[in-house]
Scaffold this active site. Structure first.
Site, short mmCIF file in Angstrom:
data_model
loop_
_atom_site.label_atom_id
_atom_site.label_comp_id
_atom_site.label_asym_id
_atom_site.label_seq_id
_atom_site.Cartn_x
_atom_site.Cartn_y
_atom_site.Cartn_z
CG PHE A 111 -0.41 0.55 2.48
CD1 PHE A 111 -0.63 1.87 2.84
CD2 PHE A 111 0.34 -0.25 3.34
CE1 PHE A 111 -0.12 2.39 4.03
CE2 PHE A 111 0.84 0.25 4.52
CZ PHE A 111 0.61 1.58 4.87
CE LYS A 112 3.78 1.67 4.85
NZ LYS A 112 5.05 1.39 5.49
CG ASP A 113 4.08 0.63 -4.44
OD1 ASP A 113 5.23 1.07 -4.29
OD2 ASP A 113 3.83 -0.58 -4.62
#
Length: 474
Positions: A111-113
């Site tokens: 999810f950091k993307d």
């Protein structure tokens, strides 16, 4: 839109706080006022694509970036085949009254993307406009590092110094970071845990002379550029759920979100989305065995743990015992009063604890936040259950979120579980949960076999200073 420090003082506009990281007084950047989204405005946003929605939501915070430029940045961040899913953030029913919000379709399968891809574009834009360079100093417990490096690799005006805890990430996570050979990427494996890495970052970032001399900045979750980009998928998820609701009933249609949390950045974005007007009933915070945040939201006592008492768990990205972003929530909890917030953090430095038990009843009633702790056994059982019953394989962090969410599912209130990463990043745990080997695909095996470039370093501030001084862009 102007920004202020949680501990007092003005910091400038979005582009300013994008580059600075910590405020000079050690506080965090927050908007002077939080923008609001009316029911009419939300309906206007309904027809937009994800990049278009990102332009509108981030644009509420980045008012110093012209709209056309911001649209170009979001198109670059979320277009060009970087995300595997056509819808970028797909929603899928996983049973038991829960919907999975797919946030792991980006280049590093985490999810950091969702925030980091935008941040990479925005940093390059601001640096070019100001003819500056930036040396990013960050710490990662797993996915932040690879997402940051993949967003910033090869960029001429940015160099990345990423600290990670030696031996505390999965083989896949290490490979995603350490296999990068770009000259502007410096991987440093620190002998310690994530909090040791984070403390090194804070000490160097708090040294204003060193910070300015070497143009240090941050892309970890204290960077408000990331927070603003994460608000987008809360809005997107609410819009997609309410697409099927009668138009007359949408304005007050509540949903809840389950959020695995270590550094409090992801759920903070949900807190802001709720404060801006998104009808969110509950924000369900899930901790692993390093449950400092769960303890805080149950008791009002915030007691960070030292390195020796921070456990290495099977959801390693949440192995955090000092949640940097909690200060932003406490700032709101204390009436956005910088003096009270600064006093609270002074108390933390003096006593290794903040006592806000007098505010405990407000956590659910006023902010909608509930919490719980998930263990290794819980993780295994949850992954097994959903694989058997729904045919869905969850990564361990998402499993933590789903496990805690089970206790908070309510009739007619959709429970949206935020995905943390693809299960392929944690093959050993998935194998343990399912009782059968998970064979890596050809792409994964190639990544795992790739040569790795990483510098091992003790938990030593002077060694880190010397290395950055020698290799930083100027």
């Amino acid at each position: 839109m102007q920004y202020i420090s949680t501990r007092g003082g003005t910091l400038g506009q979005f582009s300013d706080v994008l580059l600075e990281g910590l405020a000079p007084n050690g506080g965090l950047a927050v908007p002077e006022t939080l923008p609001q989204l009316s029911a009419e405005e939300l309906e206007r946003l309904r027809a937009l694509s994800y990049p278009e929605l990102a332009t509108e939501i981030i644009g509420l915070f980045a008012t110093d970036i012209p709209k056309n430029d911001l649209a170009r940045l979001t198109a670059a961040a979320y277009g060009g085949g970087k995300f595997a899913a056509e819808e970028i953030v797909p929603l899928s029913d996983i049973g038991e009254g829960m919907t999975l919000v797919g946030l792991s379709e980006g280049p590093t399968l985490a999810f950091k993307d969702m925030a980091m891809q935008f941040l990479g574009e925005a940093l390059e834009y601001v640096l070019e406009k100001n003819d500056r360079v930036l040396n990013v100093l960050g710490a990662t417990s797993g996915d932040t590092g690879s997402a940051a490096e993949h967003a910033l690799r090869g960029r001429e005006r940015v160099s990345v110094f990423m600290l990670s805890p030696q031996g505390r990430m999965s083989a896949f996570q290490r490979a995603q970071m350490y296999s990068l050979q770009d000259e502007n990427v410096h991987n440093i494996a620190v002998e310690g845990n994530f909090d040791d890495c984070q403390n090194l970052v804070k000490r160097l970032s708090s040294d204003l002379d060193f910070k300015r001399a070497h143009s240090l900045g941050a892309v970890n979750s204290i960077n408000f550029g990331r927070i603003s980009a994460q608000i987008v998928y809360y809005v997107w998820a609410w819009l997609r759920v309410t697409d099927a609701v009668e138009a007359a009933d949408r304005a007050d249609y509540e949903v809840s979100f389950a959020v695995p949390s270590g550094n409090f950045g992801n759920i903070l974005s949900g807190h802001y989305a709720r404060s801006m007007g998104i009808p969110i009933r509950k924000l369900v915070l899930a901790s692993n065995e390093n449950n400092v945040l769960d303890e805080f939201f149950r008791t009002g006592h915030y007691r960070p743990r030292n390195a020796e008492n921070t456990l290495a768990t099977s959801s390693p990205s949440m192995d955090v015992s000092r949640a940097s972003n909690l200060e932003r929530f406490v700032f709101d909890l204390l009436g956005r009063d910088p003096e009270r917030t600064a006093s609270a953090w002074h108390e933390l430095e003096e006593r290794d604890e903040i006592n806000l038990s007098a505010e405990k009843e407000r956590f659910l009633v006023e902010f909608g936040i509930v919490s719980g702790t998930s263990t290794h056994a819980d993780r295994l059982a949850t992954i097994h259950d959903f694989s058997e019953n729904s045919g869905v394989i969850l990564d361990p962090h998402t499993a933590d979120g789903v496990k805690i969410a089970r206790d908070h599912v309510e009739d007619s209130i959709p429970m949206l579980a935020l995905e943390t990463a693809k299960p392929a990043k944690f093959a050993d745990l998935i194998e343990e949960a399912l009782g059968k080997a998970v064979e890596p695909d050809a792409e994964t095996q190639t990544l795992l076999d790739a040569p790795q470039r990483v510098l091992s370093m003790p938990d030593d501030e002077q060694q880190l200073r010397s290395y950055i001084s020698e290799h930083a862009l100027s």
